[in-house]
Design a protein around this motif. Sequence first.
Motif, PDB file in Angstrom:
ATOM      1  N   PHE A  89       0.942  -1.227  -0.178  1.00  0.00           N
ATOM      2  CA  PHE A  89      -0.033   0.147   0.012  1.00  0.00           C
ATOM      3  C   PHE A  89       0.791   1.277  -0.022  1.00  0.00           C
ATOM      4  N   MET A  90       1.907   1.244   0.772  1.00  0.00           N
ATOM      5  CA  MET A  90       3.039   2.429   1.032  1.00  0.00           C
ATOM      6  C   MET A  90       3.420   2.672  -0.517  1.00  0.00           C
ATOM      7  N   HIS A  91       4.074   1.495  -1.336  1.00  0.00           N
ATOM      8  CA  HIS A  91       4.516   1.806  -2.585  1.00  0.00           C
ATOM      9  C   HIS A  91       3.343   2.487  -3.319  1.00  0.00           C
ATOM     10  N   GLY A  92       2.328   1.757  -3.417  1.00  0.00           N
ATOM     11  CA  GLY A  92       1.258   2.758  -4.313  1.00  0.00           C
ATOM     12  C   GLY A  92       0.767   3.980  -3.919  1.00  0.00           C
ATOM     13  N   ALA A  93       0.882   4.272  -2.597  1.00  0.00           N
ATOM     14  CA  ALA A  93       0.470   5.743  -2.226  1.00  0.00           C
ATOM     15  C   ALA A  93       1.612   6.627  -2.622  1.00  0.00           C
ATOM     16  N   LEU A  94       2.924   6.197  -2.649  1.00  0.00           N
ATOM     17  CA  LEU A  94       3.945   7.046  -3.062  1.00  0.00           C
ATOM     18  C   LEU A  94       4.240   7.188  -4.510  1.00  0.00           C
ATOM     19  N   ARG A  96       1.432   7.159  -6.653  1.00  0.00           N
ATOM     20  CA  ARG A  96       0.395   7.869  -7.019  1.00  0.00           C
ATOM     21  C   ARG A  96       0.733   9.294  -6.628  1.00  0.00           C
ATOM     22  N   ASP A  97       1.209   9.476  -5.479  1.00  0.00           N
ATOM     23  CA  ASP A  97       1.660  11.000  -5.181  1.00  0.00           C
ATOM     24  C   ASP A  97       2.812  11.595  -6.216  1.00  0.00           C
ATOM     25  N   LYS A  98       3.800  10.606  -6.384  1.00  0.00           N
ATOM     26  CA  LYS A  98       4.804  11.097  -7.532  1.00  0.00           C
ATOM     27  C   LYS A  98       3.835  11.509  -8.684  1.00  0.00           C
ATOM     28  N   ARG A  99       3.226  10.791  -9.414  1.00  0.00           N
ATOM     29  CA  ARG A  99       2.445  10.971 -10.637  1.00  0.00           C
ATOM     30  C   ARG A  99       1.755  12.514 -10.626  1.00  0.00           C
ATOM     31  N   GLU A 100       1.345  12.499  -9.184  1.00  0.00           N
ATOM     32  CA  GLU A 100       0.411  13.979  -9.106  1.00  0.00           C
ATOM     33  C   GLU A 100       1.234  15.051  -8.769  1.00  0.00           C
ATOM     34  N   GLY A 101       2.688  14.839  -8.601  1.00  0.00           N
ATOM     35  CA  GLY A 101       3.523  16.037  -8.209  1.00  0.00           C
ATOM     36  C   GLY A 101       3.695  16.442  -6.946  1.00  0.00           C
ATOM     37  N   PHE A 102       3.402  15.419  -5.885  1.00  0.00           N
ATOM     38  CA  PHE A 102       3.406  15.856  -4.605  1.00  0.00           C
ATOM     39  C   PHE A 102       2.605  17.350  -4.294  1.00  0.00           C
ATOM     40  N   GLN A 103       1.532  17.107  -4.550  1.00  0.00           N
ATOM     41  CA  GLN A 103       0.629  18.392  -4.484  1.00  0.00           C
ATOM     42  C   GLN A 103      -0.055  18.228  -2.952  1.00  0.00           C
ATOM     43  N   PRO A 104       0.019  19.253  -2.329  1.00  0.00           N
ATOM     44  CA  PRO A 104      -0.681  19.421  -0.935  1.00  0.00           C
ATOM     45  C   PRO A 104      -2.194  18.903  -0.862  1.00  0.00           C
ATOM     46  N   THR A 105      -2.584  18.303   0.225  1.00  0.00           N
ATOM     47  CA  THR A 105      -3.944  17.781   0.017  1.00  0.00           C
ATOM     48  C   THR A 105      -5.080  18.637  -0.034  1.00  0.00           C
ATOM     49  N   VAL A 116      -0.466  10.763   4.191  1.00  0.00           N
ATOM     50  CA  VAL A 116      -2.091  10.661   4.947  1.00  0.00           C
ATOM     51  C   VAL A 116      -2.445   9.340   4.573  1.00  0.00           C
ATOM     52  N   ASP A 117      -2.329   8.805   3.432  1.00  0.00           N
ATOM     53  CA  ASP A 117      -2.846   7.511   2.759  1.00  0.00           C
ATOM     54  C   ASP A 117      -1.901   6.345   3.710  1.00  0.00           C
ATOM     55  N   ILE A 118      -0.892   6.320   4.045  1.00  0.00           N
ATOM     56  CA  ILE A 118       0.035   5.440   4.764  1.00  0.00           C
ATOM     57  C   ILE A 118      -0.727   5.146   6.043  1.00  0.00           C
ATOM     58  N   VAL A 154       7.645   0.285   7.430  1.00  0.00           N
ATOM     59  CA  VAL A 154       7.040   0.925   6.241  1.00  0.00           C
ATOM     60  C   VAL A 154       7.323   2.464   6.430  1.00  0.00           C
ATOM     61  N   LEU A 155       7.339   2.940   7.412  1.00  0.00           N
ATOM     62  CA  LEU A 155       7.986   4.537   7.441  1.00  0.00           C
ATOM     63  C   LEU A 155       9.524   4.354   6.831  1.00  0.00           C
ATOM     64  N   LEU A 156      10.372   3.728   7.512  1.00  0.00           N
ATOM     65  CA  LEU A 156      11.482   3.965   6.931  1.00  0.00           C
ATOM     66  C   LEU A 156      11.918   3.662   5.255  1.00  0.00           C
ATOM     67  N   GLN A 157      11.115   2.634   4.819  1.00  0.00           N
ATOM     68  CA  GLN A 157      11.247   2.287   3.691  1.00  0.00           C
ATOM     69  C   GLN A 157      10.575   3.480   2.715  1.00  0.00           C
TER      70      GLN A 157
END
Length: 626
Positions: A89-94, A96-105, A116-118, A154-157
């Motif tokens: 789930f963490m890999h997927g959330a990251l 998605r965030d990359k594709r969206e350009g790390f936009q603030p929520t 937030v997702d993690i 999860v967090l350190l990865q």
Amino acid sequence: MWQLFAQDMKYALEVLHKVDHCHWNNEHEKHRLCKTADYMNLHFKVKWLYNEYVKELPVFTDVVPEYPAWFLQFVLAWLAENEEVSMEFMHGALERDKREGFQPTSEHALFSSSVVDIFTQLNQSFEIIKKLDCPDPAVVAHYNRRFAKTITKVLLQYCALLAKSYPSYCEKEKIPCVLMNNIQQMRVLLEKMFESMGAKQAMSNHGGEDDMSEESKSGCSDSEGSELDTEAADILNDLQVKLNTVLDNFSAIFAKSFQARITTCMRQMAEILYQIKGPPNRNTAEADADNMLRPLMEFLDGNLSIFADTCEKTVLKRILKDLWKTVLSSLERTIVLPQSNDSLGAQLLTAAKGLSSLKGGGEAKTLTPKQCVIIDAGLEAIKIYFHAGGNGLKKAFVEKSPELASLRYALSLYSQSTDALIKTFVTTQHSQVHDGMGIRITGNEKIRPDRGSGIEKPIGEAILQFDMMFGKERKVGVRVIAVNDMKWQTSGMFRPFVEVSMVGPFLADKKRKFTTKSKNNSWTAKFNEAFQFALGKESPDCYELQVTVKDYCFGRADRVVGVAVVQLRDVADRKSCVCWCPLGPRIQTDETGLTVMRILSQRPADEVAKEFFKLKSETRPVEEGR
């Protein structure tokens, strides 16, 4: 009925655990008897049965029920499987965030969606554990320890994945700030999870008000009286420290990305500073400093306004700290004491040429007293800017900054005379040739080692005799007796000779260097030549004798075989003594010594300074070592 049920259930679960455990350890077995989710569902049904019909019976009052222990291994197995799910789930959330350009929520949030997702997923997992409502503290401790390890992994990865791509984002204005905000938000959410897992107190702070990163030392506060198991608390404390370190590293990398632009600003400042002539005038120093600082302030204003709007408060302070360090270090390296990151000799050569290149050619010149006063006023302006009326760095952090102390010390030395600087060098540099085997001194007293002037692997040994003549005229007689066991390779003739130089203040009008005759192809050479030095007006503690053994080369520079230093403080109390001095390849200095050398390297018109700089920067060629 419950006791009979418990007996059957416990036995059945033990058998199932053994069978399933065998299957789990068999690589070829694809199907287990039951899924971990089935055991979890059964656990919930048994909990309901106990709470509904058994818990209130007198025989079970104030007794910790044993049913949670039956399911412990199955719950731990479920947590292990859940860890894999959380990592995916963490890999997927990251991604998605990359594709969206790390936009603030949102317009009010400064972090992006992945963090937030993690934590949403981690909290959902932990809610299932909480709903078990386990009445056995020992079993709960096992749950918390295992889940704390999942959180850590999860967090350190997540941090490790960000760290790989982070440098590539540093050229962009806002993304590095958002990523640092993400790490800080993780620390805040971790604190809340820490509380939800049973801690009475969370960590004392998460970096909001500290200017010295003390939270990296304290982590979560004392959990005495907490329901959270000590081992689980230690795991989460350690995770907070690691996240804090990640945040510090990200900030340092981000600040470093501005190094080239800050250096350009410093060169522009240098050009302005070198145009200011005349005697020192403190009444105009502040205005001159403002003029000099203009390129730097324009750069900082343009960037810090963006950071202030984009960064969490604690992240902004970290960036300010690292920019403060970068600005002051660059000011020292570029304007006050030009240097490079190369070896000592290369640094000193760079220092000698640095101001020349900044000034557009010609000889390097030392900063004038007026220019030093302007730099000092500029430092005060920079301090006020970074403090920002209490909204920026704390005054305590700024004043205790080692970069500020180094720069102030350099400026305090800058205005001193050459004699005063040489005196500082001699009285502070007690180990100029590696610590290890000491100089041996014999005379009226027993043999004793010199204080830290030896080397572990000498490349030769010089034998000198000292005769102290401290009458009306203070003189020191030095007899070069021999040099033994020189380590030196050469394809031609080896012609060693010894150069002895007296170093100290007030020697400008006195003979400071003598040289022996050379010997032909002698790796153990006897010289037996005597010389006499007159000292200046300072005490013998302010003087030292440097011995440099060289190979004479016709038509080109003589090459250094080895060096040794004898400080007169170690022989002045003897009328006559003999010293055995191990030779090292070069002179070693601490920061004070290096600062003195850089300052003196910028005084090419001063013969004493130039001679001192040359003497202390001579080095044995690397290819001659063996």
